[in-house]
Design a protein around this motif. Structure first.
Motif, PDB file in Angstrom:
ATOM      1  N   LEU A  19       0.849  -1.186   0.000  1.00  0.00           N
ATOM      2  CA  LEU A  19       0.000   0.000   0.000  1.00  0.00           C
ATOM      3  C   LEU A  19       0.888   1.241   0.000  1.00  0.00           C
ATOM      4  N   VAL A  20       0.279   2.399  -0.178  1.00  0.00           N
ATOM      5  CA  VAL A  20       1.016   3.649  -0.280  1.00  0.00           C
ATOM      6  C   VAL A  20       1.840   3.922   0.973  1.00  0.00           C
ATOM      7  N   ASP A  21       1.356   3.504   2.143  1.00  0.00           N
ATOM      8  CA  ASP A  21       2.090   3.756   3.382  1.00  0.00           C
ATOM      9  C   ASP A  21       3.255   2.786   3.602  1.00  0.00           C
ATOM     10  N   GLY A  22       3.496   1.879   2.658  1.00  0.00           N
ATOM     11  CA  GLY A  22       4.587   0.926   2.760  1.00  0.00           C
ATOM     12  C   GLY A  22       4.205  -0.402   3.392  1.00  0.00           C
ATOM     13  N   SER A  23       3.007  -0.485   3.955  1.00  0.00           N
ATOM     14  CA  SER A  23       2.566  -1.749   4.565  1.00  0.00           C
ATOM     15  C   SER A  23       2.225  -2.746   3.466  1.00  0.00           C
ATOM     16  N   ARG A  24       2.229  -4.020   3.846  1.00  0.00           N
ATOM     17  CA  ARG A  24       1.871  -5.087   2.909  1.00  0.00           C
ATOM     18  C   ARG A  24       0.625  -5.766   3.436  1.00  0.00           C
ATOM     19  N   ARG A  25      -0.274  -6.102   2.502  1.00  0.00           N
ATOM     20  CA  ARG A  25      -1.521  -6.763   2.858  1.00  0.00           C
ATOM     21  C   ARG A  25      -1.767  -7.925   1.917  1.00  0.00           C
ATOM     22  N   SER A  26      -2.549  -8.870   2.401  1.00  0.00           N
ATOM     23  CA  SER A  26      -2.975  -9.988   1.564  1.00  0.00           C
ATOM     24  C   SER A  26      -3.766  -9.455   0.372  1.00  0.00           C
ATOM     25  N   LYS A  27      -3.590 -10.084  -0.752  1.00  0.00           N
ATOM     26  CA  LYS A  27      -4.351  -9.680  -1.928  1.00  0.00           C
ATOM     27  C   LYS A  27      -5.843  -9.968  -1.753  1.00  0.00           C
ATOM     28  N   ALA A  28      -6.200 -10.726  -0.718  1.00  0.00           N
ATOM     29  CA  ALA A  28      -7.604 -10.998  -0.401  1.00  0.00           C
ATOM     30  C   ALA A  28      -8.158 -10.001   0.624  1.00  0.00           C
ATOM     31  N   ASP A  29      -7.347  -9.049   1.059  1.00  0.00           N
ATOM     32  CA  ASP A  29      -7.745  -8.044   2.043  1.00  0.00           C
ATOM     33  C   ASP A  29      -8.911  -7.206   1.505  1.00  0.00           C
ATOM     34  N   PRO A  30      -9.881  -6.860   2.356  1.00  0.00           N
ATOM     35  CA  PRO A  30     -11.034  -6.072   1.882  1.00  0.00           C
ATOM     36  C   PRO A  30     -10.651  -4.758   1.199  1.00  0.00           C
ATOM     37  N   ARG A  31      -9.633  -4.081   1.702  1.00  0.00           N
ATOM     38  CA  ARG A  31      -9.209  -2.831   1.059  1.00  0.00           C
ATOM     39  C   ARG A  31      -8.715  -3.115  -0.359  1.00  0.00           C
ATOM     40  N   LEU A  32      -7.964  -4.194  -0.512  1.00  0.00           N
ATOM     41  CA  LEU A  32      -7.431  -4.515  -1.835  1.00  0.00           C
ATOM     42  C   LEU A  32      -8.508  -5.033  -2.777  1.00  0.00           C
ATOM     43  N   GLN A  33      -9.575  -5.578  -2.229  1.00  0.00           N
ATOM     44  CA  GLN A  33     -10.695  -5.984  -3.089  1.00  0.00           C
ATOM     45  C   GLN A  33     -11.305  -4.765  -3.767  1.00  0.00           C
ATOM     46  N   VAL A  34     -11.480  -3.683  -3.017  1.00  0.00           N
ATOM     47  CA  VAL A  34     -12.069  -2.494  -3.633  1.00  0.00           C
ATOM     48  C   VAL A  34     -11.063  -1.824  -4.560  1.00  0.00           C
ATOM     49  N   VAL A  35      -9.780  -1.829  -4.218  1.00  0.00           N
ATOM     50  CA  VAL A  35      -8.764  -1.277  -5.120  1.00  0.00           C
ATOM     51  C   VAL A  35      -8.779  -2.053  -6.440  1.00  0.00           C
ATOM     52  N   GLY A  36      -8.828  -3.373  -6.357  1.00  0.00           N
ATOM     53  CA  GLY A  36      -8.890  -4.195  -7.560  1.00  0.00           C
ATOM     54  C   GLY A  36     -10.159  -3.965  -8.346  1.00  0.00           C
ATOM     55  N   GLY A  37     -11.264  -3.766  -7.646  1.00  0.00           N
ATOM     56  CA  GLY A  37     -12.527  -3.481  -8.320  1.00  0.00           C
ATOM     57  C   GLY A  37     -12.474  -2.179  -9.096  1.00  0.00           C
ATOM     58  N   VAL A  38     -11.812  -1.179  -8.539  1.00  0.00           N
ATOM     59  CA  VAL A  38     -11.675   0.106  -9.231  1.00  0.00           C
ATOM     60  C   VAL A  38     -10.764  -0.042 -10.446  1.00  0.00           C
ATOM     61  N   ASP A  39      -9.735  -0.865 -10.335  1.00  0.00           N
ATOM     62  CA  ASP A  39      -8.867  -1.137 -11.480  1.00  0.00           C
ATOM     63  C   ASP A  39      -9.665  -1.815 -12.590  1.00  0.00           C
ATOM     64  N   GLU A  40     -10.470  -2.812 -12.225  1.00  0.00           N
ATOM     65  CA  GLU A  40     -11.323  -3.491 -13.203  1.00  0.00           C
ATOM     66  C   GLU A  40     -12.320  -2.505 -13.817  1.00  0.00           C
ATOM     67  N   LEU A  41     -12.864  -1.631 -12.993  1.00  0.00           N
ATOM     68  CA  LEU A  41     -13.793  -0.610 -13.469  1.00  0.00           C
ATOM     69  C   LEU A  41     -13.128   0.286 -14.504  1.00  0.00           C
ATOM     70  N   ASN A  42     -11.891   0.688 -14.228  1.00  0.00           N
ATOM     71  CA  ASN A  42     -11.182   1.560 -15.166  1.00  0.00           C
ATOM     72  C   ASN A  42     -11.007   0.862 -16.514  1.00  0.00           C
ATOM     73  N   ALA A  43     -10.727  -0.439 -16.483  1.00  0.00           N
ATOM     74  CA  ALA A  43     -10.606  -1.187 -17.738  1.00  0.00           C
ATOM     75  C   ALA A  43     -11.942  -1.244 -18.472  1.00  0.00           C
ATOM     76  N   ALA A  44     -13.033  -1.429 -17.738  1.00  0.00           N
ATOM     77  CA  ALA A  44     -14.363  -1.468 -18.356  1.00  0.00           C
ATOM     78  C   ALA A  44     -14.722  -0.109 -18.952  1.00  0.00           C
ATOM     79  N   VAL A  45     -14.392   0.956 -18.244  1.00  0.00           N
ATOM     80  CA  VAL A  45     -14.645   2.299 -18.770  1.00  0.00           C
ATOM     81  C   VAL A  45     -13.783   2.528 -20.011  1.00  0.00           C
ATOM     82  N   GLY A  46     -12.544   2.032 -19.994  1.00  0.00           N
ATOM     83  CA  GLY A  46     -11.674   2.155 -21.161  1.00  0.00           C
ATOM     84  C   GLY A  46     -12.243   1.437 -22.370  1.00  0.00           C
ATOM     85  N   MET A  47     -12.850   0.283 -22.142  1.00  0.00           N
ATOM     86  CA  MET A  47     -13.473  -0.452 -23.242  1.00  0.00           C
ATOM     87  C   MET A  47     -14.640   0.348 -23.825  1.00  0.00           C
ATOM     88  N   ALA A  48     -15.439   0.938 -22.965  1.00  0.00           N
ATOM     89  CA  ALA A  48     -16.541   1.775 -23.443  1.00  0.00           C
ATOM     90  C   ALA A  48     -16.004   2.996 -24.187  1.00  0.00           C
TER      91      ALA A  48
END
Length: 185
Positions: A19-48
């Protein structure tokens, strides 16, 4: 500025990410789920955006840039001096764009079926990905993560804007409306 000399780092091979603060989290962490969802969203918006022209393409370009801001915001736990955060002004801009599009469309008389033009269908896919990212954000908050209010409001308004942009993309032929019970015998 971001400078990437190498794409792979091997630091995520054990199932964690930084993460930006230098900490490491599991890729299954709830915060990273939403970060990944936003990344996927950006790809979907790019396709549109590939299918869009004019004002819709310009709106989607702004959204894509905002989604990188949103990803940075969500990847920054706690308070860090100078951290990039989604601002209330970005939410207000979405609301203005949403109002401007809505003012050009007829009122709805039924629910809208996703589809119509290729652009409208792509925008509906982006809308549903946005809704999932928003749900992931709500789940992260419920799990104890502090996510910024503007970030969560941005996702909520964005799904509405994507819906109305899909309707606008279908405007020449009109909305494809749900007909309740149309296929019952």
């Amino acid at each position: 500025m971001v400078k990437l000399n190498r794409i792979y780092t091997r630091t995520g091979d054990e199932g964690t990410t930084g993460l930006v603060d230098g900490s490491r989290r599991s890729k299954a962490d709830p915060r990273l789920q939403v970060v990944g969802g936003v990344d996927e969203l950006n790809a979907a918006v790019g396709m549109a955006r590939v299918l869009a022209e004019g004002d819709i393409a310009a709106a989607l370009a702004r959204v894509q840039n905002d989604l990188f801001d949103l990803g940075a915001d969500l990847a920054t736990p706690g308070e860090i001096e100078g951290a990039l955060r989604v601002s209330d002004a970005q939410v207000v801009r979405l609301e203005r764009e949403l109002d401007a599009v809505t003012d050009t469309l007829p009122s709805l008389t039924s629910f809208v079926l996703p589809g119509g033009t290729a652009l409208a269908a792509a925008l509906h896919v982006a809308r549903t990905v946005c809704r999932r990212a928003e749900r992931d954000g709500v789940a992260a908050v419920a799990a104890g993560e502090a996510l910024s209010g503007p970030a969560m409001r941005y996702l909520n308004r964005l799904s509405d804007l994507l819906f109305q942009l899909a309707r606008l993309a279908n405007a020449p032929d009109g909305d494809i409306l749900w007909v309740p019970g149309a296929n019952r015998e």
